[in-house]
Design a protein around this motif. Structure first.
Motif, PDB file in Angstrom:
ATOM      1  N   ILE A  16       0.877  -1.169   0.000  1.00  0.00           N
ATOM      2  CA  ILE A  16       0.000   0.000   0.000  1.00  0.00           C
ATOM      3  C   ILE A  16       0.915   1.220   0.000  1.00  0.00           C
ATOM      4  N   PRO A  17       1.310   1.678  -1.185  1.00  0.00           N
ATOM      5  CA  PRO A  17       2.333   2.721  -1.315  1.00  0.00           C
ATOM      6  C   PRO A  17       1.801   4.112  -0.978  1.00  0.00           C
ATOM      7  N   PRO A  18       2.694   5.111  -0.902  1.00  0.00           N
ATOM      8  CA  PRO A  18       2.275   6.495  -0.624  1.00  0.00           C
ATOM      9  C   PRO A  18       1.255   7.001  -1.640  1.00  0.00           C
ATOM     10  N   SER A  19       0.614   8.099  -1.272  1.00  0.00           N
ATOM     11  CA  SER A  19      -0.477   8.639  -2.080  1.00  0.00           C
ATOM     12  C   SER A  19      -0.049   9.095  -3.466  1.00  0.00           C
ATOM     13  N   ILE A  20      -0.894   8.776  -4.465  1.00  0.00           N
ATOM     14  CA  ILE A  20      -0.814   9.395  -5.782  1.00  0.00           C
ATOM     15  C   ILE A  20      -2.158  10.062  -6.100  1.00  0.00           C
ATOM     16  N   GLY A  21      -3.005  10.216  -5.058  1.00  0.00           N
ATOM     17  CA  GLY A  21      -4.307  10.840  -5.224  1.00  0.00           C
ATOM     18  C   GLY A  21      -5.349   9.878  -5.773  1.00  0.00           C
ATOM     19  N   SER A  22      -6.612  10.207  -5.548  1.00  0.00           N
ATOM     20  CA  SER A  22      -7.688   9.380  -6.094  1.00  0.00           C
ATOM     21  C   SER A  22      -7.589   9.295  -7.612  1.00  0.00           C
ATOM     22  N   GLY A  23      -7.299  10.443  -8.248  1.00  0.00           N
ATOM     23  CA  GLY A  23      -7.185  10.461  -9.704  1.00  0.00           C
ATOM     24  C   GLY A  23      -6.066   9.574 -10.210  1.00  0.00           C
ATOM     25  N   GLY A  24      -4.954   9.563  -9.474  1.00  0.00           N
ATOM     26  CA  GLY A  24      -3.840   8.702  -9.859  1.00  0.00           C
ATOM     27  C   GLY A  24      -4.194   7.233  -9.750  1.00  0.00           C
ATOM     28  N   GLY A  25      -4.934   6.873  -8.697  1.00  0.00           N
ATOM     29  CA  GLY A  25      -5.374   5.487  -8.546  1.00  0.00           C
ATOM     30  C   GLY A  25      -6.326   5.067  -9.646  1.00  0.00           C
ATOM     31  N   ILE A  26      -7.232   5.968 -10.006  1.00  0.00           N
ATOM     32  CA  ILE A  26      -8.188   5.674 -11.077  1.00  0.00           C
ATOM     33  C   ILE A  26      -7.459   5.490 -12.406  1.00  0.00           C
ATOM     34  N   ALA A  27      -6.491   6.358 -12.673  1.00  0.00           N
ATOM     35  CA  ALA A  27      -5.735   6.256 -13.926  1.00  0.00           C
ATOM     36  C   ALA A  27      -4.946   4.954 -13.986  1.00  0.00           C
ATOM     37  N   ALA A  28      -4.323   4.566 -12.856  1.00  0.00           N
ATOM     38  CA  ALA A  28      -3.502   3.354 -12.828  1.00  0.00           C
ATOM     39  C   ALA A  28      -4.341   2.102 -13.059  1.00  0.00           C
ATOM     40  N   VAL A  29      -5.520   2.046 -12.432  1.00  0.00           N
ATOM     41  CA  VAL A  29      -6.380   0.871 -12.593  1.00  0.00           C
ATOM     42  C   VAL A  29      -7.033   0.866 -13.974  1.00  0.00           C
ATOM     43  N   SER A  30      -7.446   2.029 -14.440  1.00  0.00           N
ATOM     44  CA  SER A  30      -8.086   2.122 -15.758  1.00  0.00           C
ATOM     45  C   SER A  30      -7.154   1.666 -16.867  1.00  0.00           C
ATOM     46  N   SER A  31      -5.865   2.001 -16.739  1.00  0.00           N
ATOM     47  CA  SER A  31      -4.896   1.661 -17.778  1.00  0.00           C
ATOM     48  C   SER A  31      -4.398   0.219 -17.682  1.00  0.00           C
TER      49      SER A  31
END
Length: 267
Positions: A58-73
């Protein structure tokens, strides 16, 4: 020669497969928001005790938007968010699984000498109408405002629930923290600082968590809270992911959430 060409094609195909997205067995990373990070890491520690064969991070924050982008891609399999998904994100196949409600909190450096504010005083602070803590009965110390970017989940919740925050214009002399941890660290390090973010019990060590209109963030009458949720792409739920999702909704996880001042989401 033909055998060499075939071998090369297979090798290139394997490279493409492994670099084109997250691969089961390569480690399960749960990426995204900084809201509830320490709480989620406690849940992760409990999960790892029961599932030592799964390499969870469970790494440091990349923001909600970053999490959405990572999973979407497809770069990651599981994400964590502190805002609801947009219609377009749901339409793209993202699945949203809420696990906890986390109260928003307003906190200051202990030097301020203030432990409680009215919602009206809080608006005056962040709009720049109050510039010294002595105006509120605190120390003779200049107010140092720490805010978040407009898309931040805690700020969105405050704007939607805290009296006077819907159309609040922040004072120009304020620092914009880019992550929750940045806001916390600034409030800890800078005399006179005030900031806001998701509530967790560790905030009570080294910071003054303020009562607003007489209510502590853990009180039932406190108005502001964000919902922490896991996300994944529809059709990608494998055994490792399902194990973590199930544990995050277990009685053990609920106890950890409550210990951190959160409220488990049971549906």
């Amino acid at each position: 020669m033909r055998r060499s060409i075939v071998g090369l094609a297979v090798s290139l195909g394997m490279v493409f497969f492994h670099t084109g997205g997250a691969v089961a067995g390569a480690g399960l990373n749960v990426v995204g928001t900084g809201d509830g990070l320490e709480m989620l890491r406690e849940i992760g520690d409990g999960f790892s005790v029961e599932h030592p064969d799964i390499d969870l991070s469970i790494p440091p924050s990349i923001g909600s938007g970053g999490g959405i982008a990572a999973v979407s891609s497809g770069a990651e399999r599981l994400g964590r968010v502190a805002r609801p998904l947009k219609e377009s994100e749901v339409a793209s196949g993202l699945v949203y699984l809420p696990i906890a409600k986390i109260p928003s909190a307003v906190f200051t450096h202990p030097s301020t000498g203030v432990s409680a504010l009215s919602s009206e005083e809080l608006v005056k602070l962040y709009s720049g109408k109050i510039t010294n803590w002595s105006e509120l009965g605190g120390a003779d110390l200049r107010v140092k405002l720490v805010r978040r970017e407009d898309a931040d989940s805690t700020l969105q919740v405050l704007r939607g629930s805290m009296p006077g925050w819907k159309d609040l214009k922040f004072a120009p002399r304020s620092k914009t923290a880019v992550t929750t941890q940045d806001a916390i660290n600034t409030a800890m390090d800078v005399e006179g600082a005030i900031a806001f973010g998701p509530y967790s019990q560790p905030l009570e060590t080294g910071l003054s968590v303020l009562k607003i209109d007489g209510h502590h963030p853990t009180d039932e009458a406190y108005p502001s809270a964000v919902t922490l949720a896991l996300i994944y792409k529809e059709g990608t739920l494998d055994g490792e992911m399902e194990a973590f999702v199930d544990f995050s909704r277990s009685d053990k996880a609920h106890a950890l959430i409550e210990n951190y001042g959160g409220v488990p989401v049971t549906k």
